[in-house]
Design an enzyme around this catalytic site. Structure first.
Site, PDB file in Angstrom:
ATOM      1  N   ASN A 136       0.827   0.083   5.932  1.00 37.28           N
ATOM      2  CA  ASN A 136       1.303  -0.715   4.810  1.00 37.28           C
ATOM      3  C   ASN A 136       2.084  -1.888   5.379  1.00 37.28           C
ATOM      4  OD1 ASN A 136       2.427  -1.685   2.380  1.00 37.28           O
ATOM      5  ND2 ASN A 136       4.176  -0.302   2.562  1.00 37.28           N
ATOM      6  N   GLY A 137       1.671  -3.109   5.052  1.00 37.02           N
ATOM      7  CA  GLY A 137       2.399  -4.271   5.530  1.00 37.02           C
ATOM      8  C   GLY A 137       1.480  -5.421   5.883  1.00 37.02           C
ATOM      9  N   CYS A 171       0.839  -1.189   0.000  1.00 35.88           N
ATOM     10  CA  CYS A 171       0.000   0.000   0.000  1.00 35.88           C
ATOM     11  C   CYS A 171       0.876   1.241   0.000  1.00 35.88           C
ATOM     12  CB  CYS A 171      -0.913   0.020   1.227  1.00 35.88           C
ATOM     13  SG  CYS A 171      -2.025  -1.394   1.362  1.00 35.88           S
ATOM     14  N   TYR A 181      10.840  -4.092  -7.759  1.00 37.44           N
ATOM     15  CA  TYR A 181       9.575  -3.909  -8.473  1.00 37.44           C
ATOM     16  C   TYR A 181       8.705  -2.763  -7.976  1.00 37.44           C
ATOM     17  CZ  TYR A 181       4.844  -4.864 -10.213  1.00 37.44           C
ATOM     18  OH  TYR A 181       3.613  -4.738 -10.795  1.00 37.44           O
ATOM     19  N   THR A 207       8.734  -1.537 -15.350  1.00 41.65           N
ATOM     20  CA  THR A 207       9.711  -1.600 -14.266  1.00 41.65           C
ATOM     21  C   THR A 207      11.082  -2.056 -14.723  1.00 41.65           C
ATOM     22  OG1 THR A 207       7.822  -2.293 -12.924  1.00 41.65           O
ATOM     23  CG2 THR A 207       9.968  -2.337 -11.878  1.00 41.65           C
ATOM     24  N   ASP A 265      11.287  -7.757 -14.490  1.00 44.00           N
ATOM     25  CA  ASP A 265      11.736  -7.563 -13.116  1.00 44.00           C
ATOM     26  C   ASP A 265      11.725  -8.857 -12.326  1.00 44.00           C
ATOM     27  OD1 ASP A 265       8.876  -7.669 -11.913  1.00 44.00           O
ATOM     28  OD2 ASP A 265       8.757  -6.062 -13.384  1.00 44.00           O
ATOM     29  N   GLY A 276      -0.885   0.859  -4.982  1.00 47.03           N
ATOM     30  CA  GLY A 276      -2.189   0.286  -4.694  1.00 47.03           C
ATOM     31  C   GLY A 276      -3.274   0.913  -5.531  1.00 47.03           C
TER      32      GLY A 276
END
Length: 558
Positions: free
Chosen positions: A105-106, A2, A279, A326, A420, A31
């Protein structure tokens, strides 16, 4: 994965929402499932707007105008836990104690343990399956223990320190306490990124926390940040630093009166997520003192050396072609190092998002579902079950929607395609087939990342082990599976050195998806089995089918 953001403006009459909106747009790559903003106006009044979709779809001018206040938090969501329901869009909010808005985020690896604690001991109701709601309520419960009418920085630091003892996993968090200020912290191992910056204004200094350094305020202080990072040896990067790179786990509290920073947990080393550099992060970001762009150039050099080692005197590559977007930076360096022509052979449809992180809700179109990142439902609109072949077909169709191969660059050539990473192998397989359809004689496939053989437990929604193409397969077997003449993976040690060379103090990284070594420990086989049970295609489809639960405190109206 996120994107998170928090802003406090020096001008108490200013509007934080336009800057939050712009910043979330710059974090959109992190996100695309949902977006949300909560602001705080006079007398601690909170204003919120959040919903499913891209930032530009969730917010319009009227909604931004109604998000009153000079401080706020924002979030763009890519779900790794819970469903794609609008009710799980962040930021989350609790009114007790003190009124807290929270974005995260996580991923937590002890979520069930925390949920039981909050239910049976803290008696706090959890309304969703989101880890963010757990973190918020743990933080709120720790603050509640003070019993104070008004809290101070000492109380907040104590609450965060206790949270560190309770919450295990990878997380970066921002919070806003109504009428008080904004807070930023990351997990003790520094797995997930967060940074902060300040900007001089007529009223004083404006402050921001953000997942990456590409947001507007970061950009305006970039020279100052670079000076601090490289000349004074200070690292303004997500709760870590003071006088050197060695100081870890700082929490930061920002009010209009002062900025307070404190190291709360002693750890030997931080271990940033390697996949951020491979990435997720934008190439113009600086994470933990490392330029993502420079790291990807170095990855390209190392990959070129791996190509030479793998092919030896059988080198017959005519052209190097990246998979947009990427891998472009690394592919350029591969081409330069090998002294082989670089060409753009795939044209990308820019109106289709990043396939790795596309939202869970699917688009229905003329009798079939078009899958994004999360799989389509296992039941068609007429109630008939959909087979695995159908799911694979929709993923392949999505690749064709996103990319188009130019025969001019492939016809009658031996091509080296650079990407990637290779995850499921579905995308890679279709890309290789597109190259062959465009006339390529041989197709070699090079990955800037080593073989991904293990799930990620810290916030990246990798498939289950059995859905990873490299799981229990050799490189040659992977090549056969995806239809390549040869697959070339980056060496893990070379990948680590490609990043560490730009900040030698980073002696450790989270490389668990490559080697199965989880830096937090406590990742049992039982937990892995549970994770795979909720992440496999069938479970996700079920979540999406039953995703709408009660959404509280939401004013998302068009």
């Amino acid at each position: 994965m996120c994107g998170i953001q928090a802003i406090l403006l020096a001008d108490s009459n200013g509007m934080a929402s336009p800057e939050l909106f712009e910043g979330l747009g710059l974090l959109q790559h992190r996100g695309q499932d949902a977006a949300g903003i909560v602001t705080c106006g006079s007398k601690g009044r909170l204003y919120q707007c959040k919903g499913n979709g891209m930032v530009r779809d969730v917010f319009d001018q009227k909604q931004l105008t109604n998000l009153i206040g000079s401080l706020g938090v924002g979030h763009v969501r890519y779900p790794t836990a819970g469903s794609s329901s609008m009710s799980e869009a962040q930021p989350f909010y609790v009114n007790s104690p003190y009124g807290i808005a929270f974005a995260h985020n996580g991923n937590l690896i002890n979520a069930q343990e925390l949920k039981n604690f909050l239910d049976f001991e803290a008696h706090r109701h959890i309304n969703t399956d989101s880890d963010s709601e757990l973190l918020l309520n743990i933080f709120a419960n720790n603050l509640q223990k003070t019993g104070k009418f008004r809290i101070n920085e000492e109380d907040i630091f104590k609450a965060i320190k206790d949270l560190y003892q309770q919450c295990k996993g990878g997380y970066a968090c921002v919070a806003m306490i109504a009428g008080f200020g904004i807070i930023g912290f990351r997990d003790p191992h520094g797995i997930r990124p967060i940074g902060f910056a300040r900007r001089k204004s007529d009223k004083g200094y404006d402050y921001m926390f953000a997942s990456e350094s590409t947001t507007k305020m970061f950009d305006q202080v970039l020279l100052q940040l670079l000076w601090d990072c490289y000349h004074r040896r200070r690292l303004f990067s997500g709760g870590c630093c003071d006088s050197s790179y060695g100081v870890k786990c700082e929490a930061v509290i920002i009010t209009r009166q002062k900025v307070t920073r404190r190291q709360l947990v002693q750890v030997q080393e931080i271990a940033p997520c390697m996949f951020e550099y491979v990435y997720f992060a934008r190439p113009d970001s600086i994470i933990d003192g490392v330029s993502v762009y420079k790291a990807r150039l170095a990855m390209g050099e190392a990959l070129a050396e791996q190509v030479v080692r793998k092919m030896g005197n059988k080198m017959d590559i005519d052209v190097v072609i990246p998979v947009p977007d990427t891998s472009r930076v690394a592919a350029l360096q591969v081409s330069h190092k090998l002294n082989i022509l670089y060409r753009e052979g795939f044209i990308k449809n820019r109106y289709v998002g990043r396939t790795f992180i596309m939202p869970g809700q699917q688009t229905r179109c003329v009798g079939f579902f078009l899958a994004y990142h999360d799989p389509v439902s296992h039941t068609a609109s007429n109630g008939c079950p959909l087979t695995g072949n159908f799911l694979s077909l929709t993923r392949r169709k999505n690749v064709r929607r996103k990319l188009n191969a130019m025969a001019l660059e492939f016809h009658d050539k031996n091509v080296l395609i650079v990407d990637d990473s290779i995850v499921r192998g579905t995308t890679s397989k279709e890309i290789i087939q597109m190259a062959r359809d465009a006339g390529a004689k041989k197709v070699y496939f090079a990955s800037c990342a080593p073989a991904i053989r293990y799930p990620n437990v810290y916030g990246i929604d990798m498939p289950s082990r059995h859905e990873l193409v490299a799981y229990r397969r050799t490189d040659d077997q992977v090549a056969e599976e995806i239809g390549a003449d040869l697959v070339i993976y980056e060496d893990l040690q070379d990948l680590v050195e490609s990043v560490r060379k730009f900040n030698p103090s980073l002696s450790q990284f989270d490389t668990s998806v490559f080697d199965g070594k989880y830096v937090t420990g406590n990742v049992s086989e039982e937990y892995m089995a549970h994770l795979e049970a909720v992440r496999n295609d069938k479970a996700k489809a079920k979540n999406d089918d039953n995703s709408e639960i009660l959404g509280l405190y939401n004013s998302f109206l068009k």
